[in-house]
Design a protein around this motif. Structure first.
Motif, mmCIF file in Angstrom:
data_model
loop_
_atom_site.group_PDB
_atom_site.id
_atom_site.type_symbol
_atom_site.label_atom_id
_atom_site.label_comp_id
_atom_site.label_asym_id
_atom_site.label_seq_id
_atom_site.Cartn_x
_atom_site.Cartn_y
_atom_site.Cartn_z
ATOM 1 N N SER A 79 0.813 -1.445 -0.026
ATOM 2 C CA SER A 79 0.044 0.020 0.034
ATOM 3 C C SER A 79 0.763 1.180 0.033
ATOM 4 O O SER A 79 0.598 2.279 -0.722
ATOM 5 N N ARG A 96 2.723 9.309 -5.971
ATOM 6 C CA ARG A 96 3.670 10.496 -5.756
ATOM 7 C C ARG A 96 4.696 10.652 -6.710
ATOM 8 O O ARG A 96 5.030 11.937 -7.347
ATOM 9 N N ASN A 106 2.492 1.633 -3.490
ATOM 10 C CA ASN A 106 1.638 2.205 -4.352
ATOM 11 C C ASN A 106 1.199 3.547 -4.219
ATOM 12 O O ASN A 106 0.981 4.335 -5.112
ATOM 13 N N ALA A 107 1.196 4.199 -2.934
ATOM 14 C CA ALA A 107 1.108 5.571 -2.644
ATOM 15 C C ALA A 107 2.209 6.353 -3.204
ATOM 16 O O ALA A 107 2.243 7.316 -3.814
#
Length: 110
Positions: free
Chosen positions: A91, A99, A94-95
């Motif tokens: 997770s 960015r 993925n974030a």
């Protein structure tokens, strides 16, 4: 809003972040700086923008590999499940990819 000073390729940058996220931003910056340092060792100083784009691509490549592993695991009917820690890592990556893509878009427009 908090601010943290990071160093990448021996250059300091002041980055705004949510309160309490300073150590996380510093840790992420250290990871980026490590990739940039590896690139400098391989190809030399080719400019901050190019080095940051190349480091972003390397990190994105690592993320894609992890996403492919996640898809393979999911397609196997969950025969191998990710631990809570591994799911948090996926997770977070993925974030981070989001960015990185945003930064790459900004660099392309600059």
């Amino acid at each position: 809003m908090a601010q943290v000073e990071i160093t990448i390729n021996s250059k300091n940058y002041r980055i705004a972040c949510e309160d309490g996220q300073e150590s996380r931003i510093a840790s992420l910056a250290a990871m980026v700086d490590s990739h940039v340092a590896d690139l400098v060792g391989q190809i030399g100083q080719i400019g901050d923008t190019r080095l940051l784009v190349m480091a972003s691509l390397l990190i994105a490549d690592e993320l894609v590999d992890l996403r492919e592993i996640e898809r393979e695991v999911s397609s196997e009917g969950g025969a191998v499940s990710l631990s809570d820690g591994e799911e948090k890592i996926v997770s977070a990556l993925n974030a981070m990819a989001g960015r990185i893509e945003s930064i790459a878009d900004q660099l392309e427009r600059a």
